[in-house]
Design an enzyme around this catalytic site. Structure first.
Site, mmCIF file in Angstrom:
data_model
loop_
_atom_site.group_PDB
_atom_site.id
_atom_site.type_symbol
_atom_site.label_atom_id
_atom_site.label_comp_id
_atom_site.label_asym_id
_atom_site.label_seq_id
_atom_site.Cartn_x
_atom_site.Cartn_y
_atom_site.Cartn_z
ATOM 1 N N THR A 61 0.824 -1.180 -0.014
ATOM 2 C CA THR A 61 0.247 -0.145 -0.100
ATOM 3 C C THR A 61 0.737 1.447 0.173
ATOM 4 O O THR A 61 1.675 1.356 0.978
ATOM 5 C CB THR A 61 -0.789 0.149 1.356
ATOM 6 O OG1 THR A 61 -1.755 -1.123 1.117
ATOM 7 C CG2 THR A 61 -1.976 1.334 1.258
ATOM 8 N N LYS A 91 -1.235 -1.199 -4.140
ATOM 9 C CA LYS A 91 -2.645 -0.282 -3.877
ATOM 10 C C LYS A 91 -2.201 1.005 -3.581
ATOM 11 O O LYS A 91 -1.626 1.243 -2.595
ATOM 12 C CB LYS A 91 -3.093 -1.231 -2.687
ATOM 13 C CG LYS A 91 -4.469 -0.514 -2.294
ATOM 14 C CD LYS A 91 -5.039 -1.613 -1.317
ATOM 15 C CE LYS A 91 -6.388 -0.807 -0.650
ATOM 16 N NZ LYS A 91 -7.066 -1.744 0.432
ATOM 17 N N LYS A 140 -3.651 4.583 -2.021
ATOM 18 C CA LYS A 140 -4.825 5.184 -1.284
ATOM 19 C C LYS A 140 -4.770 6.547 -1.909
ATOM 20 O O LYS A 140 -3.903 7.274 -2.244
ATOM 21 C CB LYS A 140 -4.182 5.518 -0.010
ATOM 22 C CG LYS A 140 -4.072 4.184 0.756
ATOM 23 C CD LYS A 140 -5.559 3.565 1.228
ATOM 24 C CE LYS A 140 -5.595 2.497 2.083
ATOM 25 N NZ LYS A 140 -6.834 2.027 2.443
ATOM 26 N N GLU A 197 -11.514 0.683 -5.222
ATOM 27 C CA GLU A 197 -11.924 0.280 -3.962
ATOM 28 C C GLU A 197 -12.994 1.503 -3.152
ATOM 29 O O GLU A 197 -12.237 2.338 -2.990
ATOM 30 C CB GLU A 197 -11.014 -0.316 -3.008
ATOM 31 C CG GLU A 197 -11.622 -0.902 -1.684
ATOM 32 C CD GLU A 197 -10.350 -1.671 -0.866
ATOM 33 O OE1 GLU A 197 -10.529 -2.173 0.299
ATOM 34 O OE2 GLU A 197 -9.154 -1.837 -1.268
ATOM 35 N N ASP A 225 -15.551 -1.947 0.646
ATOM 36 C CA ASP A 225 -14.741 -2.175 1.971
ATOM 37 C C ASP A 225 -15.634 -1.599 3.095
ATOM 38 O O ASP A 225 -16.001 -2.258 3.727
ATOM 39 C CB ASP A 225 -13.297 -1.257 1.628
ATOM 40 C CG ASP A 225 -12.566 -1.609 3.223
ATOM 41 O OD1 ASP A 225 -13.134 -2.344 4.044
ATOM 42 O OD2 ASP A 225 -11.317 -1.064 3.059
ATOM 43 N N LYS A 280 -12.403 -8.291 5.964
ATOM 44 C CA LYS A 280 -11.452 -8.105 6.743
ATOM 45 C C LYS A 280 -12.004 -8.560 8.269
ATOM 46 O O LYS A 280 -13.135 -8.487 8.547
ATOM 47 C CB LYS A 280 -11.407 -6.450 7.159
ATOM 48 C CG LYS A 280 -10.636 -5.760 5.968
ATOM 49 C CD LYS A 280 -10.653 -4.250 6.144
ATOM 50 C CE LYS A 280 -9.588 -3.431 4.995
ATOM 51 N NZ LYS A 280 -9.688 -2.050 5.470
ATOM 52 N N CYS A 300 -6.708 -5.824 5.334
ATOM 53 C CA CYS A 300 -6.298 -5.852 6.781
ATOM 54 C C CYS A 300 -6.285 -4.292 7.299
ATOM 55 O O CYS A 300 -6.192 -3.406 6.335
ATOM 56 C CB CYS A 300 -4.788 -6.072 6.866
ATOM 57 S SG CYS A 300 -3.699 -5.436 6.132
ATOM 58 N N ASP A 327 -4.587 -8.325 0.723
ATOM 59 C CA ASP A 327 -3.922 -7.266 0.901
ATOM 60 C C ASP A 327 -3.556 -7.358 2.526
ATOM 61 O O ASP A 327 -4.422 -6.943 3.274
ATOM 62 C CB ASP A 327 -4.951 -5.896 0.936
ATOM 63 C CG ASP A 327 -4.363 -4.687 1.307
ATOM 64 O OD1 ASP A 327 -3.184 -4.530 1.428
ATOM 65 O OD2 ASP A 327 -5.243 -3.803 1.523
#
Length: 330
Positions: free
Chosen positions: A127, A151, A153, A204, A227, A249, A277, A299
């Site tokens: 990430t 990934k 953000k 996401e 998510d 998760k 996670c 992830d």
């Protein structure tokens, strides 16, 4: 058999630098550990209380401590699911009970979970926290040689520049992006075609949870993942027609028990599964490795974002995470 004893601990692990998403930044991972012992054996589970869901370290610790009597009376996972709601507290205790059963019986958790074969190593995302395009590009350039799935953000306006910069810095990397509820529907319509052209595989949680019914019928050129809109089994029906992927998760499902059931149900309903996670240690990741055996996206990079992890922890060789040793969990 001796009575079971519950111990609850609050712990903190520093993050390497800081970790920033659309809702803010943090410099430490504050976790709560539940440990259940019957004398010769002990089982552990770790959770991350998440303010987004109304949780706090003190609140989660108190909820766990209130379970001491039930644990002493021989609490099992089935009864736990009836006594505690989904969330971080139940996750820690559920995973501790899995670990205790494995230690007590000598049967590894993967067999107890009904997996047909031992868990295999997994390739996890790495990430990139949200930052200026140049900083995210530098991070991608550093990580891409050993982390083929990045990934990103994201946060809103300026995100296309961020993705373009990362794509230029890591032209061979696979990319998924995570807006953490930070976009509007207009931004999704504007961004998605460009992201598709840049090879982004999934977007996401573009919109705030609870405001995502407008996604029904949207023809998005990039698959959408849920998510914050996705919690336990009961959330799956509403997500049909809105998302193509669900992020499972353990801190949301309330433990490995429901995460496994949710993964099976999601597959049966035609969803792709991502196992995700919070930023946490290897103890929190270890049970999720079992869920990751049936996931499209993994992830589980939380320990890679920390300045230090538990000993022993999971073994990461770049993006490849090995199944947990029994000394850690399961």
């Amino acid at each position: 058999m001796s009575a079971q004893l519950l111990t609850v601990r609050r712990e903190s692990f520093p993050i390497r630098g800081s970790f920033r998403i659309s809702r803010g930044a943090k410099t430490e991972a504050a976790v709560v550990v539940a440990e259940v012992s019957d004398g010769p054996h002990r089982g552990r589970g770790e959770c991350v209380p998440y303010a987004r869901y109304g949780e706090s370290v003190d609140g989660v610790a108190a909820a766990l401590e209130a379970m001491a009597g039930a644990v002493a009376d021989g609490l099992d996972r089935d009864r736990l699911s009836r006594l505690m709601p989904p969330g971080a507290a139940r996750n820690a205790l559920d995973c501790a009970l899995w670990d205790l059963q494995a230690k007590r019986s000598g049967v590894p958790a993967w067999k107890l979970a009904g997996l047909a074969e031992p868990p295999r190593p997994l390739v996890t995302c790495y990430t990139l926290s949200v930052d200026e395009p140049e900083a995210m590009a530098a991070a991608a350039r550093e990580r891409a040689p050993r982390h083929p799935l990045l990934k990103m953000k994201l946060t809103g306006e300026g995100d296309l520049d961020r993705v373009r910069a990362v794509r230029a810095a890591a032209p061979g990397a696979r990319l998924v992006v995570d807006a953490n509820e930070g976009w509007t529907l207009d931004q999704l319509h504007r961004f998605a075609p460009v992201l598709a052209g840049l090879g982004v595989e999934m977007i996401e949680q573009p919109l705030p949870a609870g405001q995502d019914d407008v996604l029904r019928g949207v023809d998005c050129p990039v698959p959408l993942g849920a998510d914050e809109s996705c919690h336990g089994l009961e959330s799956l029906d509403r997500l049909r027609g809105l998302y193509q992927v669900v992020n499972v998760k353990l801190d949301k499902t309330g433990g490995l028990t429901e995460a496994l059931a949710m993964t099976r149900a999601a597959h049966a309903m035609g969803f792709g599964v991502m196992v995700g996670c919070m930023v946490a240690t290897s103890l929190a990741m270890a049970p999720a490795v079992l869920v990751g055996q049936g996931a499209r996206y993994v992830d589980l990079d939380g320990p890679l974002l920390l300045a230090r992890d538990r000993e022993p922890g999971l073994h990461y060789d770049g993006a490849v995470v090995q199944p947990p040793a029994a000394e850690l969990w399961g």
